[in-house]
Design an enzyme around this catalytic site. Structure first.
Site, PDB file in Angstrom:
ATOM      1  N   HIS A  57       0.815  -1.228   0.000  1.00  0.00           N
ATOM      2  CA  HIS A  57       0.000   0.000   0.000  1.00  0.00           C
ATOM      3  C   HIS A  57       0.846   1.275   0.000  1.00  0.00           C
ATOM      4  O   HIS A  57       0.319   2.366  -0.187  1.00  0.00           O
ATOM      5  CB  HIS A  57      -1.014  -0.003   1.169  1.00  0.00           C
ATOM      6  CG  HIS A  57      -0.440   0.398   2.482  1.00  0.00           C
ATOM      7  ND1 HIS A  57      -0.005  -0.514   3.413  1.00  0.00           N
ATOM      8  CD2 HIS A  57      -0.225   1.618   3.029  1.00  0.00           C
ATOM      9  CE1 HIS A  57       0.454   0.141   4.477  1.00  0.00           C
ATOM     10  NE2 HIS A  57       0.325   1.435   4.268  1.00  0.00           N
ATOM     11  N   ASP A 103      -0.309  -7.554   1.918  1.00  0.00           N
ATOM     12  CA  ASP A 103       0.250  -6.199   1.782  1.00  0.00           C
ATOM     13  C   ASP A 103       1.776  -6.247   1.830  1.00  0.00           C
ATOM     14  O   ASP A 103       2.394  -5.905   2.834  1.00  0.00           O
ATOM     15  CB  ASP A 103      -0.322  -5.342   2.919  1.00  0.00           C
ATOM     16  CG  ASP A 103      -0.004  -3.859   2.778  1.00  0.00           C
ATOM     17  OD1 ASP A 103       0.562  -3.465   1.739  1.00  0.00           O
ATOM     18  OD2 ASP A 103      -0.338  -3.105   3.721  1.00  0.00           O
ATOM     19  N   GLY A 194       4.792   3.952  14.032  1.00  0.00           N
ATOM     20  CA  GLY A 194       5.713   3.173  13.210  1.00  0.00           C
ATOM     21  C   GLY A 194       5.187   3.232  11.797  1.00  0.00           C
ATOM     22  O   GLY A 194       4.052   2.901  11.543  1.00  0.00           O
ATOM     23  N   SER A 196       4.091   2.910   7.950  1.00  0.00           N
ATOM     24  CA  SER A 196       3.702   1.893   6.976  1.00  0.00           C
ATOM     25  C   SER A 196       4.922   1.329   6.274  1.00  0.00           C
ATOM     26  O   SER A 196       5.830   2.077   5.906  1.00  0.00           O
ATOM     27  CB  SER A 196       2.836   2.531   5.904  1.00  0.00           C
ATOM     28  OG  SER A 196       1.533   2.658   6.395  1.00  0.00           O
ATOM     29  N   GLY A 197       4.905   0.005   6.078  1.00  0.00           N
ATOM     30  CA  GLY A 197       5.998  -0.635   5.345  1.00  0.00           C
ATOM     31  C   GLY A 197       7.176  -0.985   6.225  1.00  0.00           C
ATOM     32  O   GLY A 197       8.031  -1.767   5.832  1.00  0.00           O
TER      33      GLY A 197
END
Length: 240
Positions: A57, A103, A194, A196-197
């Protein structure tokens, strides 16, 4: 993999809402995904000298985005960071943007990372790793300090939080939770900060292992609601 030359300093308190500044260089696999003009938008984890794993995403675009290795303080111009372009971004074929399922995206760097004390890979969870609930984990990133401002953190933040069982997580999120997801938090600390990714890791002996990728959660970062991570062990064969 998974053994930082610079040791992280952790207080295992479940009261950390905003996280705390990490020790500079102590999470050497943490990368920053940035626009070409230097705006940070997602995190990621270095898994060997050519590959980074992140969330699908994040929508990394090799033409307009770069991977920055060895960063700690985003306001500093004196850090010896490595800025890498990406030859290809490989998103999981079953990525479902509507349900945020599967994801995960792999990024191949156009030249190998120079590994050293501040840039080093994390170990990957083995396939079908069984994890106990309440296992203490750590997530890191430059995301917005929880809930309040929209501004991103300047220094890399870390948060310690426990894993939550699938059944417990489904009490919050219902059937949005699939076998390719992992839940953590919800006990007064949150990884909303924290990015994304970015990584969710745990320490096994003296080795840090990547078990999750920051995926989704409560939009207002409720510290009583577990956040959801991509379950790395589910994708180990695909990554390999």
């Amino acid at each position: 993999c998974g053994v930082p030359a610079i040791s992280p300093s952790l207080q295992y308190s479940e009261r950390i809402i905003n996280g705390q500044n990490a020790v500079s260089g102590s999470w050497p696999w943490q990368v920053s995904l940035q626009t070409r003009t230097g705006s940070h938008f997602c995190g990621g984890s270095l898994i060997n000298n050519y590959w980074v794993v992140t969330a699908a995403h994040c929508e990394f675009n090799p033409y307009s985005h770069v991977v920055v290795l060895g960063e700690y303080d985003r306001s500093s111009s004196s850090e010896a960071v490595q800025v890498k372009t990406v030859v290809k971004a490989v998103t999981h074929p079953n990525w479902d943007a509507y349900n945020l399922n599967n994801d995960i995206t792999l990024l191949k760097l156009s030249s190998p990372a120079q590994l050293g004390s501040r840039v080093a890979p994390v170990c990957l969870a083995p396939a079908n790793l069984a994890l106990p609930s309440n296992l203490q984990c750590v997530t890191t990133g430059w995301g917005r300090p929880c809930g309040f401002a929209n501004a991103l953190a300047v220094r890399l933040q870390q948060v310690t939080l426990p894993l939550v069982s699938q059944s417990q997580c489904m009490q919050y999120w219902g059937n949005k939770i699939t076998s390719s997801m992992l839940c953590a938090g919800g006990v007064g600390a949150s990884s909303c900060q924290g990015d994304s990714g970015g990584p969710l890791v745990y320490k096994n002996g003296n080795v840090w292992t990547l078990i999750g990728i920051v995926s989704w959660g409560n939009s207002n970062c409720n510290i009583r609601t577990p956040a959801v991570y991509t379950r790395v062990s589910q994708f180990r064969n695909w990554i390999d």
